[in-house]
Design a protein around this motif. Sequence first.
Motif, PDB file in Angstrom:
ATOM      1  N   ALA A   1       0.749  -1.278  -0.011  1.00 15.99           N
ATOM      2  CA  ALA A   1       0.191  -0.111  -0.179  1.00 15.99           C
ATOM      3  C   ALA A   1       0.715   1.145  -0.067  1.00 15.99           C
ATOM      4  O   ALA A   1       0.206   2.358  -0.281  1.00 15.99           O
ATOM      5  N   GLY A   2       2.107   1.282   0.523  1.00 18.04           N
ATOM      6  CA  GLY A   2       2.897   2.373   0.309  1.00 18.04           C
ATOM      7  C   GLY A   2       2.383   3.660   1.010  1.00 18.04           C
ATOM      8  O   GLY A   2       2.036   3.694   2.213  1.00 18.04           O
ATOM      9  N   ARG A   3       2.292   4.784   0.259  1.00 19.24           N
ATOM     10  CA  ARG A   3       1.720   6.020   1.028  1.00 19.24           C
ATOM     11  C   ARG A   3       0.221   5.890   1.189  1.00 19.24           C
ATOM     12  O   ARG A   3      -0.136   6.878   1.553  1.00 19.24           O
TER      13      ARG A   3
ATOM     14  N   ILE B   1       8.318   3.255  -7.845  1.00 17.17           N
ATOM     15  CA  ILE B   1       8.829   3.727  -6.553  1.00 17.17           C
ATOM     16  C   ILE B   1       9.397   5.402  -6.872  1.00 17.17           C
ATOM     17  O   ILE B   1       9.224   5.794  -8.165  1.00 17.17           O
ATOM     18  N   PRO B   2       9.483   6.044  -5.624  1.00 21.81           N
ATOM     19  CA  PRO B   2       9.708   7.569  -5.731  1.00 21.81           C
ATOM     20  C   PRO B   2      11.236   7.747  -6.655  1.00 21.81           C
ATOM     21  O   PRO B   2      12.253   6.822  -6.422  1.00 21.81           O
ATOM     22  N   PRO B   3      11.296   8.816  -7.555  1.00 28.44           N
ATOM     23  CA  PRO B   3      12.348   8.913  -8.174  1.00 28.44           C
ATOM     24  C   PRO B   3      13.659   8.848  -7.382  1.00 28.44           C
ATOM     25  O   PRO B   3      14.735   8.272  -7.858  1.00 28.44           O
TER      26      PRO B   3
ATOM     27  N   GLY C   1       1.139  13.235 -11.532  1.00 29.19           N
ATOM     28  CA  GLY C   1       0.736  14.277 -10.870  1.00 29.19           C
ATOM     29  C   GLY C   1       0.827  14.509  -9.235  1.00 29.19           C
ATOM     30  O   GLY C   1       0.606  15.251  -8.625  1.00 29.19           O
ATOM     31  N   GLY C   2       0.885  13.326  -8.577  1.00 30.17           N
ATOM     32  CA  GLY C   2       1.178  13.088  -7.406  1.00 30.17           C
ATOM     33  C   GLY C   2       0.050  12.860  -6.372  1.00 30.17           C
ATOM     34  O   GLY C   2      -0.035  12.969  -5.077  1.00 30.17           O
ATOM     35  N   ARG C   3      -1.160  12.362  -6.932  1.00 32.35           N
ATOM     36  CA  ARG C   3      -2.103  11.879  -6.216  1.00 32.35           C
ATOM     37  C   ARG C   3      -2.615  10.602  -6.340  1.00 32.35           C
ATOM     38  O   ARG C   3      -1.987   9.751  -7.258  1.00 32.35           O
TER      39      ARG C   3
HETATM   40  P1  FAD Z   1       3.831   4.530  -3.231  1.00 28.04           P
HETATM   41  O1  FAD Z   1       2.702   4.353  -2.677  1.00 28.04           O
HETATM   42  O2  FAD Z   1       5.105   5.429  -2.302  1.00 28.04           O
HETATM   43  O3  FAD Z   1       4.618   2.988  -3.532  1.00 28.04           O
HETATM   44  C1  FAD Z   1       5.994   2.713  -3.691  1.00 28.04           C
HETATM   45  C2  FAD Z   1       6.307   1.594  -2.939  1.00 28.04           C
HETATM   46  O4  FAD Z   1       7.631   1.159  -3.222  1.00 28.04           O
HETATM   47  C3  FAD Z   1       6.259   1.669  -1.062  1.00 28.04           C
HETATM   48  O5  FAD Z   1       5.418   0.821  -0.706  1.00 28.04           O
HETATM   49  C4  FAD Z   1       7.683   1.520  -0.732  1.00 28.04           C
HETATM   50  O6  FAD Z   1       7.662   0.920   0.368  1.00 28.04           O
HETATM   51  C5  FAD Z   1       8.206   0.774  -1.918  1.00 28.04           C
HETATM   52  N1  FAD Z   1       9.748   0.623  -2.153  1.00 28.04           N
HETATM   53  C6  FAD Z   1      10.264   2.008  -2.315  1.00 28.04           C
HETATM   54  N2  FAD Z   1      11.640   1.583  -2.509  1.00 28.04           N
HETATM   55  C7  FAD Z   1      12.053   0.222  -2.401  1.00 28.04           C
HETATM   56  C8  FAD Z   1      12.788  -0.657  -2.728  1.00 28.04           C
HETATM   57  N3  FAD Z   1      14.053  -0.319  -3.001  1.00 28.04           N
HETATM   58  N4  FAD Z   1      12.545  -2.123  -2.642  1.00 28.04           N
HETATM   59  C9  FAD Z   1      11.469  -2.496  -2.478  1.00 28.04           C
HETATM   60  N5  FAD Z   1      10.325  -1.657  -2.096  1.00 28.04           N
HETATM   61  C10 FAD Z   1      10.576  -0.285  -2.284  1.00 28.04           C
HETATM   62  N6  FAD Z   1      -3.161  11.703  -2.495  1.00 28.04           N
HETATM   63  C11 FAD Z   1      -4.133  12.090  -2.449  1.00 28.04           C
HETATM   64  O7  FAD Z   1      -4.821  11.740  -3.698  1.00 28.04           O
HETATM   65  N7  FAD Z   1      -4.730  12.362  -1.462  1.00 28.04           N
HETATM   66  C12 FAD Z   1      -4.480  12.589  -0.502  1.00 28.04           C
HETATM   67  O8  FAD Z   1      -5.138  13.137   0.544  1.00 28.04           O
HETATM   68  C13 FAD Z   1      -3.055  12.467  -0.107  1.00 28.04           C
HETATM   69  N8  FAD Z   1      -2.418  12.829   1.068  1.00 28.04           N
HETATM   70  C14 FAD Z   1      -1.238  12.240   1.225  1.00 28.04           C
HETATM   71  C15 FAD Z   1      -0.719  12.624   2.409  1.00 28.04           C
HETATM   72  C16 FAD Z   1       0.855  12.009   2.740  1.00 28.04           C
HETATM   73  C17 FAD Z   1       1.316  12.389   3.922  1.00 28.04           C
HETATM   74  C18 FAD Z   1       1.374  11.376   2.017  1.00 28.04           C
HETATM   75  C19 FAD Z   1       2.657  10.718   2.174  1.00 28.04           C
HETATM   76  C20 FAD Z   1       0.863  11.046   0.562  1.00 28.04           C
HETATM   77  C21 FAD Z   1      -0.406  11.623   0.046  1.00 28.04           C
HETATM   78  N9  FAD Z   1      -1.133  11.453  -1.083  1.00 28.04           N
HETATM   79  C22 FAD Z   1      -2.398  11.762  -1.413  1.00 28.04           C
HETATM   80  C23 FAD Z   1      -0.261  10.797  -2.240  1.00 28.04           C
HETATM   81  C24 FAD Z   1      -0.629   9.582  -2.533  1.00 28.04           C
HETATM   82  O9  FAD Z   1      -0.404   8.756  -1.401  1.00 28.04           O
HETATM   83  C25 FAD Z   1       0.315   8.775  -3.690  1.00 28.04           C
HETATM   84  O10 FAD Z   1       0.060   9.609  -4.655  1.00 28.04           O
HETATM   85  C26 FAD Z   1       0.184   7.366  -3.785  1.00 28.04           C
HETATM   86  O11 FAD Z   1      -0.384   6.722  -2.859  1.00 28.04           O
HETATM   87  C27 FAD Z   1       1.328   7.153  -4.498  1.00 28.04           C
HETATM   88  O12 FAD Z   1       1.426   5.603  -4.921  1.00 28.04           O
HETATM   89  P2  FAD Z   1       2.582   4.859  -5.652  1.00 28.04           P
HETATM   90  O13 FAD Z   1       2.123   3.789  -5.866  1.00 28.04           O
HETATM   91  O14 FAD Z   1       3.000   5.776  -6.806  1.00 28.04           O
HETATM   92  O15 FAD Z   1       4.153   5.218  -4.756  1.00 28.04           O
END
Ligand code: FAD
Length: 323
Positions: free
Chosen positions: A36-38, A155-157, A303-305
């Motif tokens: 679930a990450g973030r 994952i993040p950049p 875009g970051g959401r």
């Molecule tokens: P992530 O969820 O970051 O997934 C990346 C995964 O990769 C993580 O689980 C991490 O543990 C894993 N990982 C990283 N490096 C490695 C590695 N080397 N090996 C193995 N695993 C690794 N968005 C909204 O739309 N509304 C909101 O209200 C909102 N509020 C937010 C508040 C906060 C505090 C935060 C942090 C984010 C918020 N966001 C919000 C943004 C939203 O959470 C993200 O846009 C979305 O969850 C990102 O999903 P992702 O899969 O791109 O990345």
Amino acid sequence: MKVAIIGAGLAGLRCGQLLQAAGVDVSWFEKSRAVAGRMSAKRLWGGHVDLGAQYFTARDPAFIQQVRQWQQAGLVAPWLGKVYRYQDNRLAASPDSELRYVGLPAMHAPLRAGLSNETIHLNCCITSLSYNGHWQLMSKDDRHFSGFDQVVLAIPPAQAHALLGMDTDLQHRLPSQVLLPCHAVAMQLSQSIRHEAAAVFVRQGPLSWVARHSSKPGRLTEHEQWVLHFTAEFTAQHLEASAADLARIAAEQLSEMMAEPIQVQDSYHHRWLYASVDNSSRQVGLLRSQHRPCMVMGDWSFGGRVENAWLAGQAAAEELLHG
Ligand code: FAD
Ligand code: NAD
């Protein structure tokens, strides 16, 4: 085709699930002990508290359709609490027509539904990659995984940068400083706050967001719980601040904003190093290596959401299947 996906947040999960549905052999590698990450929620005070994403909106037709399916399956619900804004020391109602959704009973619910655990390697932080016609992945605890035709870094950049030493061209195309940090504090109160606000967009001081967690649907709690986010600026300037100091500042700010004393029973702090997209950064879309079967993507691609993460995962799968 055998695909390794590094990162099991929404983007990586969506991508892998679409690939699996098309018959691809997918393995996920996730450094945390759950997916679930973030969008993760922390098990706290007899329930789950959303420390990252607080809600999500849906604007793209395909994502709207997905949210409808999640809603029918009981995995998400609209959060209809009253929204306020805090500015110039004034708390003012700030209603809008946005439909905001939350996972049920926690933000991670729609991500965890229907996962087949055997292909997800949890507690598995990938620390290096190599390619010799197939990919090999090495983890922090010295596990080796090999034989992948394609690798997807979801994952993040900054974290991708650390893994892409073998591909400096792709490394250089990654945006720098795109994700900003965020201190999050959750608190359980002894007494409920009288003010009706369910959430506040904060426009002054160290906080950016305040939410009455217990006002979200499906959060059945005996005591009231709140989640407070600090601004990226404050967090960056106080990256090493202690949990106790942050909880104290958060409580003072909340009390001042609500114009009533509050009594904190317990609090919890989480530091997100890579939280929100820097609005000044340009959107780069999916990044593909020109030399190796490797792709990098995530919410930041578009875009970051939450919605952007889902769309990035979907676009990545489509590109790999049909691109
Ligand atoms: P992530 O969820 O970051 O997934 C990346 C995964 O990769 C993580 O689980 C991490 O543990 C894993 N990982 C990283 N490096 C490695 C590695 N080397 N090996 C193995 N695993 C690794 N968005 C909204 O739309 N509304 C909101 O209200 C909102 N509020 C937010 C508040 C906060 C505090 C935060 C942090 C984010 C918020 N966001 C919000 C943004 C939203 O959470 C993200 O846009 C979305 O969850 C990102 O999903 P992702 O899969 O791109 O990345
Ligand atoms: P949205 O449409 O509800 O809000 C977008 C932005 O518009 C808000 O951040 C806020 O600044 C403003 N806004 C919206 N409604 C408002 C109202 N009624 N009163 C005052 N201001 C209002 O949500 P979205 O477009 O789905 O964006 C997701 C949310 O996630 C944003 O609020 C964003 O700030 C937040 N986020 C936070 C972090 C973090 O690190 N804290 C990280 C990523 C995203």
